[in-house]
Write a protein that holds these residues in place. Structure first.
Motif, PDB file in Angstrom:
ATOM      1  N   PRO B  69       0.837  -1.210   0.000  1.00  0.00           N
ATOM      2  CA  PRO B  69       0.000   0.000   0.000  1.00  0.00           C
ATOM      3  C   PRO B  69       0.871   1.260   0.000  1.00  0.00           C
ATOM      4  CG  PRO B  69      -0.638  -1.499   1.774  1.00  0.00           C
ATOM      5  CD  PRO B  69       0.647  -2.012   1.209  1.00  0.00           C
ATOM      6  N   PHE B  70       0.410   2.255  -0.735  1.00  0.00           N
ATOM      7  CA  PHE B  70       1.199   3.477  -0.827  1.00  0.00           C
ATOM      8  C   PHE B  70       1.397   4.112   0.551  1.00  0.00           C
ATOM      9  CE2 PHE B  70       1.468   8.135  -1.845  1.00  0.00           C
ATOM     10  CZ  PHE B  70       2.778   8.091  -2.295  1.00  0.00           C
ATOM     11  N   MET B  71       0.366   4.019   1.382  1.00  0.00           N
ATOM     12  CA  MET B  71       0.472   4.650   2.704  1.00  0.00           C
ATOM     13  C   MET B  71       1.596   4.026   3.520  1.00  0.00           C
ATOM     14  SD  MET B  71      -2.528   5.411   5.470  1.00  0.00           S
ATOM     15  CE  MET B  71      -3.744   6.100   4.386  1.00  0.00           C
ATOM     16  N   VAL B  72       1.737   2.709   3.399  1.00  0.00           N
ATOM     17  CA  VAL B  72       2.825   2.011   4.104  1.00  0.00           C
ATOM     18  C   VAL B  72       4.176   2.490   3.568  1.00  0.00           C
ATOM     19  CG1 VAL B  72       3.908  -0.247   4.472  1.00  0.00           C
ATOM     20  CG2 VAL B  72       1.418   0.000   4.630  1.00  0.00           C
ATOM     21  N   GLN B  73       4.254   2.650   2.253  1.00  0.00           N
ATOM     22  CA  GLN B  73       5.506   3.124   1.648  1.00  0.00           C
ATOM     23  C   GLN B  73       5.862   4.520   2.162  1.00  0.00           C
ATOM     24  OE1 GLN B  73       5.164   2.875  -2.646  1.00  0.00           O
ATOM     25  NE2 GLN B  73       4.246   0.847  -2.511  1.00  0.00           N
ATOM     26  N   ALA B  77       9.195   5.412   4.224  1.00  0.00           N
ATOM     27  CA  ALA B  77      10.162   6.409   3.765  1.00  0.00           C
ATOM     28  C   ALA B  77      10.371   7.464   4.843  1.00  0.00           C
ATOM     29  CB  ALA B  77       9.669   7.062   2.467  1.00  0.00           C
ATOM     30  N   TYR B  78       9.264   7.860   5.491  1.00  0.00           N
ATOM     31  CA  TYR B  78       9.321   8.930   6.486  1.00  0.00           C
ATOM     32  C   TYR B  78      10.187   8.540   7.673  1.00  0.00           C
ATOM     33  CZ  TYR B  78       7.605  12.678   9.530  1.00  0.00           C
ATOM     34  OH  TYR B  78       7.506  13.769  10.350  1.00  0.00           O
ATOM     35  N   TYR B  79      10.030   7.262   8.126  1.00  0.00           N
ATOM     36  CA  TYR B  79      10.834   6.808   9.260  1.00  0.00           C
ATOM     37  C   TYR B  79      12.133   6.142   8.816  1.00  0.00           C
ATOM     38  CZ  TYR B  79       6.677   7.818  11.957  1.00  0.00           C
ATOM     39  OH  TYR B  79       5.627   8.449  12.532  1.00  0.00           O
ATOM     40  N   GLY B  80      12.126   5.626   7.599  1.00  0.00           N
ATOM     41  CA  GLY B  80      13.288   4.867   7.117  1.00  0.00           C
ATOM     42  C   GLY B  80      14.449   5.738   6.678  1.00  0.00           C
ATOM     43  N   PHE B  91       8.680  17.241   2.619  1.00  0.00           N
ATOM     44  CA  PHE B  91       8.355  17.525   1.226  1.00  0.00           C
ATOM     45  C   PHE B  91       9.184  16.635   0.286  1.00  0.00           C
ATOM     46  CE2 PHE B  91       9.084  19.757  -2.754  1.00  0.00           C
ATOM     47  CZ  PHE B  91       7.812  20.172  -3.128  1.00  0.00           C
ATOM     48  N   SER B  92      10.510  16.619   0.496  1.00  0.00           N
ATOM     49  CA  SER B  92      11.387  15.811  -0.364  1.00  0.00           C
ATOM     50  C   SER B  92      11.072  14.325  -0.226  1.00  0.00           C
ATOM     51  CB  SER B  92      12.857  16.042  -0.010  1.00  0.00           C
ATOM     52  OG  SER B  92      13.149  17.410  -0.097  1.00  0.00           O
ATOM     53  N   THR B  93      10.843  13.894   0.994  1.00  0.00           N
ATOM     54  CA  THR B  93      10.476  12.489   1.211  1.00  0.00           C
ATOM     55  C   THR B  93       9.237  12.152   0.401  1.00  0.00           C
ATOM     56  OG1 THR B  93      11.304  12.656   3.460  1.00  0.00           O
ATOM     57  CG2 THR B  93       9.906  10.770   2.956  1.00  0.00           C
ATOM     58  N   GLY B  94       8.271  13.054   0.442  1.00  0.00           N
ATOM     59  CA  GLY B  94       7.028  12.847  -0.298  1.00  0.00           C
ATOM     60  C   GLY B  94       7.267  12.744  -1.790  1.00  0.00           C
ATOM     61  N   VAL B  95       8.075  13.668  -2.317  1.00  0.00           N
ATOM     62  CA  VAL B  95       8.365  13.665  -3.756  1.00  0.00           C
ATOM     63  C   VAL B  95       9.064  12.358  -4.148  1.00  0.00           C
ATOM     64  CG1 VAL B  95       9.818  14.703  -5.537  1.00  0.00           C
ATOM     65  CG2 VAL B  95       8.441  16.163  -4.050  1.00  0.00           C
ATOM     66  N   LEU B 166       0.185  12.223   1.294  1.00  0.00           N
ATOM     67  CA  LEU B 166       1.397  12.752   1.938  1.00  0.00           C
ATOM     68  C   LEU B 166       1.064  13.656   3.117  1.00  0.00           C
ATOM     69  CD1 LEU B 166       3.538  13.439  -1.252  1.00  0.00           C
ATOM     70  CD2 LEU B 166       3.610  11.464   0.286  1.00  0.00           C
ATOM     71  N   SER B 167      -0.213  14.028   3.264  1.00  0.00           N
ATOM     72  CA  SER B 167      -0.587  14.841   4.427  1.00  0.00           C
ATOM     73  C   SER B 167      -0.290  14.092   5.728  1.00  0.00           C
ATOM     74  CB  SER B 167      -2.065  15.222   4.355  1.00  0.00           C
ATOM     75  OG  SER B 167      -2.857  14.053   4.401  1.00  0.00           O
ATOM     76  N   ILE B 168      -0.259  12.759   5.670  1.00  0.00           N
ATOM     77  CA  ILE B 168      -0.007  11.987   6.886  1.00  0.00           C
ATOM     78  C   ILE B 168       1.413  12.168   7.402  1.00  0.00           C
ATOM     79  CG2 ILE B 168      -1.750  10.216   6.406  1.00  0.00           C
ATOM     80  CD1 ILE B 168       0.499   8.394   5.414  1.00  0.00           C
ATOM     81  N   ILE B 169       2.321  12.633   6.549  1.00  0.00           N
ATOM     82  CA  ILE B 169       3.678  12.887   7.072  1.00  0.00           C
ATOM     83  C   ILE B 169       3.946  14.393   7.108  1.00  0.00           C
ATOM     84  CG2 ILE B 169       4.662  10.637   6.487  1.00  0.00           C
ATOM     85  CD1 ILE B 169       5.968  12.097   4.008  1.00  0.00           C
TER      86      ILE B 169
END
Ligand SMILES: Nc1ncnc2c1ncn2[C@@H]1O[C@H](COP(=O)(O)OP(=O)(O)OP(=O)(O)O)[C@@H](O)[C@H]1O
Ligand SMILES: [Mg+2]
Lengths: 259, 222
Positions: B69-73, B77-80, B91-95, B166-169
């Protein structure tokens, strides 16, 4: 044919399998400069496969093909041959052109662009020179009037003549033809054969897989009859058509002459 | 206050925030799509490689991004990324993650386009001495455009919509700003209506561009 001449293409002990299917069993043949060789034989006898091995569209299983100083080798003997073959093929394809049954013109490019594409991209000829040369070749095949048309706007015969011009633009030493008239409506066969006849008379070395026995008899210096993965007749049209040595060739001719 | 007056009132407060979010959403989408086109082309090309190892890497990439799932990804990415010592902004993580995710789908679309082109088109180019790479770029790819532009358009519209996740991060894109506007106006319905219209408008731009390319294709390749 004096034996002292060095052949342009020399095939030794070539075999080609598709998995379990042995399509070419053992082919030995030399092609000399300026020769027109017709390859005939029943459907499925491996004629296309033989031709496609010569410019490495197919990998050979064993044996070798020497063209100029480049060698293609069977990959069953040594997997490392693959890398060397890729390299040799790049050189070989500069000297060996191919004309396909289905023409295979590039539909998103105009006639002129089809002809100039490879001289510009592969040989790095400048665009203006490539264009001038292309127009000259298109004129030679009677297609200069359609230089700006797209392939889908042309008849099969016209497309095939453009395909021949496209191949000539690379100035190959040998041209391989795989049933160049088989996909054409009968009324267009003549115009393509005429272009090929002109090429033959101009001294081009040609290997022609064909079902046009008239062309084979009239234009070629040599006729090879293939069956079961072997070349079982190889001689002048006189020899092969009038006095075939093998039973299989006799049967083949009697069948096609009866149709 | 009439229904309409109330809507205008809410819109006056919400729109500046939403437009700010729209700018971020547009930027994220455009950057992700650029990453997806470059990386997706590379991965699609690798899928067609004669080298089995290269192909396997490409297929693994596609599987990973399409089958989770994209949300898991996004969370990964946000924590990884910081865990790997990469301190990049939300922002960069999201992109990056949206770019990778879209690249996987882009690769599949490109590959299916290429597989629809007859073998003879490749062979004519190879027989004339063209390399695999220039055959792909100059002969095959232009012919696939007709087939792939509609699918790519659909995919990129999806990318714009997915950017809302991406609002979740804490990326300050439009969905995040929508929540903020709701916090001020206490009028979720009206604010979400505004947000929906703006997302739609952004996707109209993509569809408009795509129609332009299709028209161009039809004129060139007959
Ligand atoms: N890519 C392939 N994979 C598996 N088998 C193949 C492949 N290409 C050809 N063959 C088989 O190899 C045999 C020889 O095919 P080939 O096309 O060389 O015959 P041909 O003499 O050119 O026949 P035709 O006159 O019908 O064109 C056939 O049995 C064919 O089915
Ligand atoms: Mg054939």
């Amino acid at each position: 044919m004096t034996e002292s001449r060095t052949p342009v293409i020399s095939v030794r002990n070539m075999a080609k399998n598709y998995g379990e299917l042995k399509v070419l069993r053992k082919i030995d043949i030399d092609i000399y400069k300026g020769e027109v060789v017709s390859v005939i034989g029943p459907s499925g006898s491996g004629k296309s496969t033989f031709l496609r091995c010569l410019n490495y569209l197919e990998e050979l299983t064993s044996g070798e093909i020497v063209i100029h100083d480049q060698t293609l080798k069977g990959i069953d003997e040594d997997k490392r041959h693959k890398k060397q073959n890729d390299k040799a093929a790049r050189e070989i394809r500069k000297n060996v052109g191919m004309v396909f049954q289905q023409f295979n013109l590039w539909p998103h490019k105009t006639v002129l662009e089809n002809v100039t594409e490879c001289p510009v991209q592969v040989k790095k000829v400048n665009k203006e020179d490539a264009k001038a040369k292309a127009m000259e070749l298109l004129k030679k095949v009677g297609m200069d009037g359609k230089a700006n048309a797209y392939p889908t706007q042309l008849s099969g015969g016209q497309q095939q003549r453009v395909a021949i011009a496209r191949t000539l633009a690379m100035e190959p030493e040998v041209i391989l033809f795989d049933e160049p008239t088989s996909a054409l409506d009968p009324e267009f066969v003549g115009e393509v054969l005429n272009v090929m006849k002109d090429l033959a008379e101009a001294g081009m070395t040609m290997i022609v897989v064909t079902h046009e026995m008239g062309f084979a008899a009239e234009v070629s210096d040599r006729v090879c009859f293939m069956d079961g993965g072997y070349v079982i007749e190889d001689g002048t049209p006189e020899e092969v058509f009038k006095n075939p040595k093998s039973e299989r060739a006799k049967q083949f001719f009697s069948k096609i002459l009866n149709v | 206050m009439s229904f309409f007056d109330e809507f205008i009132h809410v819109a006056e407060i919400a729109l500046p925030l939403l437009l700010q979010g729209l700018g971020a959403t547009a930027a994220i989408s455009v950057l992700s799509i650029i990453i997806a086109m470059i990386l997706g082309s590379a991965v699609g090309y690798m899928c067609l490689s004669a080298n089995k190892a290269v192909e396997l890497i490409a297929r693994a990439f596609i599987k990973i991004f399409r089958c989770t799932p994209f949300m898991v990804q996004v969370y990964l990415a946000y924590y990884g990324l910081p865990a790997l010592g990469l301190n990049v902004s939300a922002f960069s993580t999201g992109v990056i993650i949206l770019g990778l995710y879209t690249a996987a789908y882009t690769a599949v679309i490109l590959e299916s386009g290429v597989s629809a082109i007859p073998k003879g088109q490749f062979e004519a180019a190879y027989a004339m001495g063209m390399s695999r790479f220039s055959t792909m770029v100059r002969i095959i790819f232009p012919q696939t455009l007709k087939i792939i532009v509609p699918s790519l358009t659909g995919q990129f519209v999806q990318t714009v919509k997915d950017s809302s996740i991406l609002s979740i991060i804490t990326v300050a894109e439009m969905t995040m700003m929508t929540k903020e506007a709701i916090g001020i106006t206490f009028s979720p319905l009206f604010v979400y209506i505004c947000a929906g219209v703006l997302y739609w408008a952004l996707n109209l731009v993509i569809e408009f561009a795509s129609k332009g390319i299709e028209k161009h294709n039809n004129r060139v390749a007959i």
